[in-house]
Design a protein around this motif. Structure first.
Motif, mmCIF file in Angstrom:
data_model
loop_
_atom_site.group_PDB
_atom_site.id
_atom_site.type_symbol
_atom_site.label_atom_id
_atom_site.label_comp_id
_atom_site.label_asym_id
_atom_site.label_seq_id
_atom_site.Cartn_x
_atom_site.Cartn_y
_atom_site.Cartn_z
ATOM 1 N N GLY A 1 -10.758 -0.056 1.006
ATOM 2 C CA GLY A 1 -9.071 -0.341 0.507
ATOM 3 C C GLY A 1 -8.649 1.230 -0.344
ATOM 4 N N ILE A 2 -9.758 1.850 0.264
ATOM 5 C CA ILE A 2 -9.024 3.999 -0.108
ATOM 6 C C ILE A 2 -8.991 4.330 1.102
ATOM 7 N N TYR A 3 -8.201 4.110 1.832
ATOM 8 C CA TYR A 3 -7.382 4.481 2.620
ATOM 9 C C TYR A 3 -7.139 6.460 2.673
ATOM 10 N N SER A 4 -6.467 6.685 1.169
ATOM 11 C CA SER A 4 -7.030 8.330 1.038
ATOM 12 C C SER A 4 -8.198 8.876 1.812
ATOM 13 N N HIS A 5 -9.683 8.229 1.948
ATOM 14 C CA HIS A 5 -10.955 8.723 1.958
ATOM 15 C C HIS A 5 -11.446 7.731 2.950
ATOM 16 N N GLY A 6 -10.908 7.391 4.281
ATOM 17 C CA GLY A 6 -11.711 6.835 5.445
ATOM 18 C C GLY A 6 -11.303 8.088 6.172
ATOM 19 N N VAL A 7 -11.019 6.950 7.753
ATOM 20 C CA VAL A 7 -11.679 7.866 8.754
ATOM 21 C C VAL A 7 -10.498 8.132 9.306
ATOM 22 N N VAL A 8 -9.416 7.438 9.012
ATOM 23 C CA VAL A 8 -8.007 8.085 9.829
ATOM 24 C C VAL A 8 -7.777 9.344 8.744
ATOM 25 N N ARG A 9 -7.698 8.931 6.940
ATOM 26 C CA ARG A 9 -7.094 9.674 6.514
ATOM 27 C C ARG A 9 -7.776 11.704 6.895
ATOM 28 N N LEU A 10 -8.939 11.040 6.386
ATOM 29 C CA LEU A 10 -9.780 12.332 6.646
ATOM 30 C C LEU A 10 -10.533 13.045 7.644
ATOM 31 N N GLN A 11 -11.334 12.290 8.713
ATOM 32 C CA GLN A 11 -12.098 12.310 9.619
ATOM 33 C C GLN A 11 -10.896 13.769 10.716
#
Length: 446
Positions: free
Chosen positions: A140-150
Motif C-alpha cells: 500500500g505504499i504507492y508513493s514508492h510503487g510502479v506508477v509513482r516512481l517508474q
C-alpha cells in the motif's frame, strides 16, 4: 490499451485455482510460501485455493466497458482502512473506485521489468528493480510503487542521468565494512549489491556495514533491510536522497533531502517489524500522487514558494519536517550518515547550487546488518519479539481507534490481501501505465 492476454483480478462468487507466475513457488523463512516471487503468510497460503476469485479479460480502452462487468457482483472495497483520525498507513484512497481494477502482482512485475529492459537495463537488474516497486505497491505504499516512481526512472534512463548498465566498483573492503561506487546506476542495483555484502559480512563478523556513493534513488527504504530480516538478521537502511525538497525546522525554503531510513526486525512466526519513514511529514511521492488524483494535501505537510503552508499539491514545493525539530534533527543526522560517510554530497551542500548535474543528483546510502544469532540466542529473541507484539496488541485502544497495531502491521495486512486479490489501480493510474507502455513500445498490462 487492449491486452487480451492480460488479466485483471476482481472479486466474484466462484472459486478457481490461482495461477502462479513462471518460476514456481518456493519457501521463505518461517515456513512462508512464495507466490510469484513474493512471500505469502501461511494462513493465506492455506486459503488461497478456496478464495472466491474470477479472472476476467480486460475488455478494452473505454473505461465505461470496465464498469459493471459482472452485474450483481459486489466490487472490492478499495479504500484503505484507517486506524484513528489522522492515520493513513502510508496509503492513498483510489479516487474513482467505481472504475478501479486490481492488477496481479506477478504480471505488474513482469510489465515493469519489460519497461526497464526496453530502456537498455539488463534483465536481472530490471527484475530486481521492478520487484522492489511492486513490493511497495503490495504493502500500500504507492508513493514508492510502479506508477509513482517508474515514469521518472525511465526518463532518467533515457536522458542519460541514470546509467542503465552500471559497473559497480568496490572502493573499500574490510572485515565488517565496505564502500561502493554506484556508477550512476539505478539505486536498487547498488542497494542489492550493498545489502547482500553487508549480510555476508554479518555472517562472518556478526555485523556488516556498507555504504554507496554516486548512486540514485533506491525505492522503498524498507525493502533492503527486509532482505536481511528474511535471513533472521536485523537490517537498517538510509539514504540522503537525490533531491533537495525539505525545509529545516523554522526554515522558509528547502535545503534538506526528505531523507528516509528503515529498520526491519524479524519477529519469529510473525511478520517482521518495520519502521520505514522519511524525515519529512510524508514522502514527496504522496504529493505527486495527490497531484495525479487532484486531491488536497493534509494541513501541515508542505509549504509553497513563499514559505507559507499550503494544501494545494500543485503549489507545494517544500516538505515540512516530521515532528518539527525532532524530524529535522533525524534528517540532518541521516544526511551525514548516508551522505558524508559514504563520500557523497549532503543535501545542504547540494542546495548551494553551482554543482554539476551528476554530482547534484547523486545519492548516498548506508546499510547495516546485525546477525541476531551472533549476539544472543535467536530462539529467545524470536520468543521475546512475539511476546512483545502480543502485549502491545492487547493494549486497549483510545477513542477513535479500532485497535493497536505493531509497526508495519497495517501494511502487512494490506500485503496479505493484495498478494492474492491483486493491487487496486484507479483509472488515472491505468492511464499512466498505458502511457509508459506506449512510449516504450511494449504491450500494456491493461
Amino acid at each position: 490499451m487492449v491486452a487480451a492476454r492480460r488479466r485483471i483480478l476482481l472479486l466474484a462468487a466462484a472459486p478457481v485455482r490461482l495461477q502462479r507466475r513462471r518460476g514456481g513457488a518456493g519457501r521463505g523463512r518461517a515456513g512462508r510460501r512464495r507466490l510469484g516471487g513474493f512471500l505469502v503468510p501461511p494462513r493465506r497460503a492455506r486459503r488461497q485455493l478456496s478464495a472466491n476469485r474470477l479472472f476476467i479479460r480486460n475488455l478494452g480502452p473505454d473505461p465505461r466497458r470496465r464498469r459493471n462487468l459482472l452485474p450483481g457482483v459486489a466490487q472490492a472495497n478499495l479504500a484503505p482502512a484507517h486506524n484513528g483520525p489522522n492515520a493513513t498507513g502510508g496509503q492513498r484512497q483510489v479516487s474513482d473506485q467505481e472504475n478501479a481494477v486490481r492488477l496481479d502482482a506477478g504480471e505488474l512485475e513482469d510489465f515493469s521489468t519489460a519497461l526497464f529492459v526496453a530502456c537498455g537495463v539488463p534483465a536481472k537488474d530490471a527484475g530486481l528493480t521492478a520487484r522492489s516497486l511492486v513490493w511497495a505497491d503490495l504493502r500500500g505504499i504507492y508513493s514508492h510503487g510502479v506508477v509513482r516512481l517508474q515514469p521518472g526512472y525511465l526518463k532518467a534512463l533515457q536522458s542519460g542521468a541514470n546509467n542503465p548498465r552500471p559497473e559497480i566498483s568496490v572502493l573499500l573492503d574490510g572485515p565488517a565494512f565496505a564502500v561502493f561506487d554506484g556508477d550512476r546506476g539505478m539505486g536498487q542495483v547498488a542497494a542489492e549489491r550493498a545489502v547482500q555484502t553487508a549480510m555476508g559480512k554479518a555472517r562472518e563478523s556478526g555485523i556488516g556495514l556498507t555504504c554507496v556513493r554516486n548512486s540514485r534513488h533506491f525505492g522503498a527504504a524498507a525493502y533492503w533491510p527486509y532482505l536481511a530480516a528474511e535471513e533472521q538478521m536485523i537490517g537498517f537502511s538510509s539514504s540522503n536522497g537525490g533531491v533537495v525538497n525539505t525545509a529545516p525546522y523554522g526554515g522558509a525554503r528547502s535545503v534538506m533531502g526528505n531523507n528516509p531510513h528503515a529498520w526491519v526486525i524479524p519477529a519469529g512466526n510473525d511478520w517482521p517489524v518495520i519502521l520505514d519513514m522519511a524525515t519529512g511529514v510524508a514522502a514527496m511521492g504522496k504529493v505527486m500522487m495527490a497531484r495525479l488524483h487532484d486531491q488536497p494535501l493534509p494541513e501541515g505537510w508542505c509549504m509553497d514558494s513563499d514559505g507559507n503552508d499550503t494544501t494545494d499539491p500543485h503549489a507545494a514545493v517544500s516538505m515540512l519536517p516530521a515532528g518539527g525539530a525532532k524530524g529535522y534533527a533525524i534528517g540532518y543526522v541521516l544526511d551525514l550518515i548516508s551522505g558524508a560517510l559514504a563520500g557523497a554530497l549532503t543535501s545542504p551542500v547540494k542546495s548551494l547550487g553551482g554543482i554539476s548535474g551528476d554530482e547534484a543528483d547523486q545519492t548516498g546510502m548506508t546499510f547495516l546488518v546485525i546477525d541476531i544469532a551472533a549476539v544472543t540466542d535467536a530462539a529467545d529473541f524470536a520468543a521475546t519479539a512475539e511476546q512483545t507484539a502480543a502485549i502491545v496488541r492487547q493494549t486497549p485502544p483510545r477513542p477513535g481507534f479500532d485497535r493497536v497495531y505493531v509497526p508495519g502491521e497495517i501494511e502487512w495486512n494490506t500485503y496479505d490481501d493484495r498478494i492474492v486479490n491483486g493491487i487496486p489501480a484507479s483509472q488515472a493510474e491505468i492511464s499512466v501505465l498505458a502511457q509508459m507502455a506506449s512510449e516504450q513500445g511494449i504491450e500494456s498490462i491493461c
